[in-house]
Write a protein that holds these residues in place. Structure first.
Motif, short mmCIF file in Angstrom:
data_model
loop_
_atom_site.label_atom_id
_atom_site.label_comp_id
_atom_site.label_asym_id
_atom_site.label_seq_id
_atom_site.Cartn_x
_atom_site.Cartn_y
_atom_site.Cartn_z
N UNK A 27 87.51 -32.67 -14.14
CA UNK A 27 88.45 -32.19 -13.11
C UNK A 27 88.13 -32.80 -11.76
N UNK A 28 86.89 -32.67 -11.30
CA UNK A 28 86.50 -33.12 -9.96
C UNK A 28 86.19 -34.61 -9.99
N UNK A 29 87.22 -35.41 -10.14
CA UNK A 29 87.02 -36.86 -10.28
C UNK A 29 88.30 -37.61 -9.99
N UNK A 44 91.71 -43.51 -2.69
CA UNK A 44 91.08 -42.20 -2.89
C UNK A 44 90.79 -41.94 -4.37
N UNK A 45 91.64 -42.43 -5.24
CA UNK A 45 91.44 -42.25 -6.69
C UNK A 45 90.30 -43.15 -7.18
N UNK A 46 90.33 -44.40 -6.76
CA UNK A 46 89.38 -45.38 -7.30
C UNK A 46 88.03 -45.36 -6.60
N UNK A 47 88.04 -44.95 -5.33
CA UNK A 47 86.80 -44.82 -4.56
C UNK A 47 86.87 -43.50 -3.80
N UNK A 48 86.67 -42.38 -4.48
CA UNK A 48 86.84 -41.07 -3.84
C UNK A 48 86.01 -40.95 -2.56
N UNK A 53 81.07 -38.76 -8.31
CA UNK A 53 82.04 -38.30 -9.30
C UNK A 53 82.57 -39.52 -10.04
N UNK A 54 83.24 -39.29 -11.14
CA UNK A 54 83.86 -40.38 -11.89
C UNK A 54 85.02 -40.97 -11.07
#
Length: 584
Positions: free
Chosen positions: A126-128, A240-244, A252-253
């Motif tokens: 979830x947290x990724x 933000x998705x690829x490098x949170x 995180x993943x």
């Protein structure tokens, strides 16, 4: 200068009829004439009223309310997610649906949530960035406004922009949701800056402003959907998705989303699921939402019983067993129709429902029933697949539902989401909205109809529903709650039609959610009451950790032309219902 800006912002809020006050200040039931709105937030319901009073229709008002919920209820919904909208068009006397469910990026494979062949921990997923699907909300709003609205983005987003700019008072419910997600939010610097104070949940009573979200809305108001799916905002989402945006010491993943994934996203205009129940025509969401099909199948099963002649416990026993059977089929067969040829016609067959209903023992609860075989009830029997029964998958219970009607008789029932409370936990830098974790709605392992695949939309349980009687709107109903959405909508319909409850009582009644599991989900205090004791005589058992189930909203259309808007009277901090011209 700061005080002057604050005064100006507050003045704009007041001129629009909005408020900084907590969301439970207005009553959850309102009757009158003209348009109506019911949401979980006072500011959102007021936004709908503002648009209706300015000449907008129900579609315009629904988008305005939804945008405001993205400010005041950001842990349930927002432009970082997706949803399903059911629309009744009065002049054409027809129902259409807009599917703007999130979509898996092109890099997705069935093993995306596996490590060494085994499913990874759910909370870790979830947290990724990996949990984030391509958001569909803005595209869905665009399709709704362009096809069926009479206003522009610039007009319908104005109330939400003002709320985001001037701020709103944090409610105890809002504070609680942040507190419950502190660990997730602490992973991300942008989220911590917005919703935490010294690492802790923003306190109830504080005024929360979100100028970055106002900036995002202004960009969409000016440039439409291209502002979201192309250009700087799209780049910020992908980054933000690829490098949170991680806080110090956190990891995180990452995800694997591209600008092409965003630019290629499309909403789907789909025919609704149509079924009948005791003289009503019910219209709900088709796949990839399982809500419409599962509610319809359960009602078809229930229609074979004379519930009105039964005592309360017997009727509720049959309701629970019908839900159990429908969920067994739902888990086995339903998924994105562009990837899975589900036997929807068979599942909706009245003859198939009679076959399933014959399995219900009126005196005893079943245990973990197997799916049926609806293929014999398909007109096309060329499909060889008979999938095995599926376990009840994990599905987060955090979404929101709103409903709006207008003076011309148009109606919108709209459920949208970012999945878990707070979605992935990632706030997009510079734009102030949370990204979804919708990809965790896929089954992590297969073979299953609902495994992850590139471009696929995960199965949902959202069930926005519009009911007609004699060709005219009778009521709408919908709720958040993950898989419990289906049972909340189903139980509310049974309460209203079969048990004769006014809609406000049907919604406020204690909820029971049977999803073909080992125990039934119930709300706090239910298991100790007389109704629970009566149902235990049939063999029903309750989950050990009761929680609040759903947060429904509805509108009832009366024969004399009056309307009653209904929201929650006790759940989620109490909802708000409004009508244009209240009855005196």
């Amino acid at each position: 200068m700061i005080h002057a800006a604050k005064a100006l912002a507050c003045g704009l809020i007041l001129s629009l009829g909005l408020s900084l006050s907590p969301a439970h200040a207005k009553p959850p039931v309102a009757t009158g004439s003209g348009g109506a709105a019911a949401t979980i937030s006072e500011q959102a319901s007021r936004s709908a009223m503002i648009i209706l009073n300015k000449g907008g229709n129900a579609i315009d008002a629904a988008v305005a309310a939804a945008a405001t919920l993205g400010v005041t209820d950001p842990f349930s919904c927002g432009i970082g997610g997706g949803g399903f909208m059911v629309i009744y068009l009065a002049k054409e006397n027809r129902v259409i649906t807009i599917d703007h469910r999130e979509m898996a990026p092109a890099a997705f494979t069935p093993a995306v949530f596996q490590a060494n062949g085994a499913p990874i921990d759910f909370d870790t997923a979830v947290a990724s960035g990996a949990s984030v699907g391509v958001p569909g909300t803005v595209r869905g709003w665009h399709e709704a406004l362009e096809r069926y609205g009479v206003m522009s983005f610039d007009q319908v987003l104005a109330p939400a922009i003002q709320v985001a700019t001037a701020g709103f008072q944090v409610t105890p419910t809002f504070h609680r949701l942040v507190a419950e997600n502190e660990a997730k939010f602490q992973n991300f610097s942008t989220t911590s800056a917005l919703y935490l104070r010294n690492g802790r949940a923003i306190p109830a009573g504080a005024i929360l402003r979100n100028p970055d979200l106002a900036r995002a809305y202004r960009a969409i108001a000016a440039d439409g959907l291209d502002a979201f799916y192309r250009g700087p905002m799209a780049q910020a989402i992908v980054d933000a998705v690829n490098r949170p945006p991680l806080a110090a010491g956190k990891s995180v993943r990452p995800g694997a989303m591209t600008l092409a994934d965003l630019a290629n996203y499309e909403a789907r205009i789909r025919q609704p699921v149509h079924s009948t129940y005791r003289g009503y025509d019910l219209y709900g969401m088709p796949l990839p939402s399982s809500g419409g099909v599962t509610v319809a199948e359960a009602l078809n099963i229930l229609e074979t019983f004379d519930l009105k002649s039964m005592d309360r416990a017997s009727a509720e026993h049959v309701y629970l067993e019908a839900s159990r059977l429908a969920f067994a089929d739902r888990n086995a067969y339903l998924a994105d129709p562009e990837y899975v040829d589900a036997p929807v016609q068979g599942l909706l067959s009245k003859a198939y429902a009679r076959q399933r209903a014959a399995l219900i023992d009126p005196r005893s609860a079943a245990k973990d029933v197997a799916p049926g075989d609806p293929y014999a009830f398909q007109s096309d029997q060329s499909i060889p697949l008979r999938p095995p029964g599926a376990r009840q998958p994990v599905e987060s219970a955090h979404t929101t539902h709103l409903t709006v009607s207008d003076k011309d008789g148009n109606v919108v029932a709209y459920t949208f989401t970012i999945e878990s409370w707070g979605g992935s936990g990632i706030v997009v830098p510079g734009y102030g909205f949370l990204l979804n974790n919708e990809m965790t709605d896929f089954d992590f392992t297969g073979p299953r109809p609902n495994v992850p695949e590139a471009g696929k939309r995960p199965r949902s349980s959202m069930a926005p529903t519009i009911a007609l009687k004699d060709g005219k709107p009778a009521f709408t109903i919908g709720s958040p709650g993950g898989a419990t959405i289906i049972t909340t909508v189903l139980q509310s319909i049974v309460n209203h039609i079969d048990l004769g409850m006014p809609m406000e009582q049907a919604i406020d009644a204690p909820r029971m959610s049977e999803r073909n599991g080992t125990a039934i989900s119930v709300e706090p205090g239910f298991a100790q009451g007389a109704r629970a004791k009566a149902l235990e005589q049939f063999g029903h058992r309750w989950e050990d950790r009761p929680e609040e189930i759903g947060a429904a909203s509805a509108i009832v259309f009366h024969p004399d032309g009056a309307v009653t808007a209904v929201s929650e009277g006790k759940r989620h901090g109490v909802g708000t219902a409004m009508v244009q011209r209240p009855a005196r």
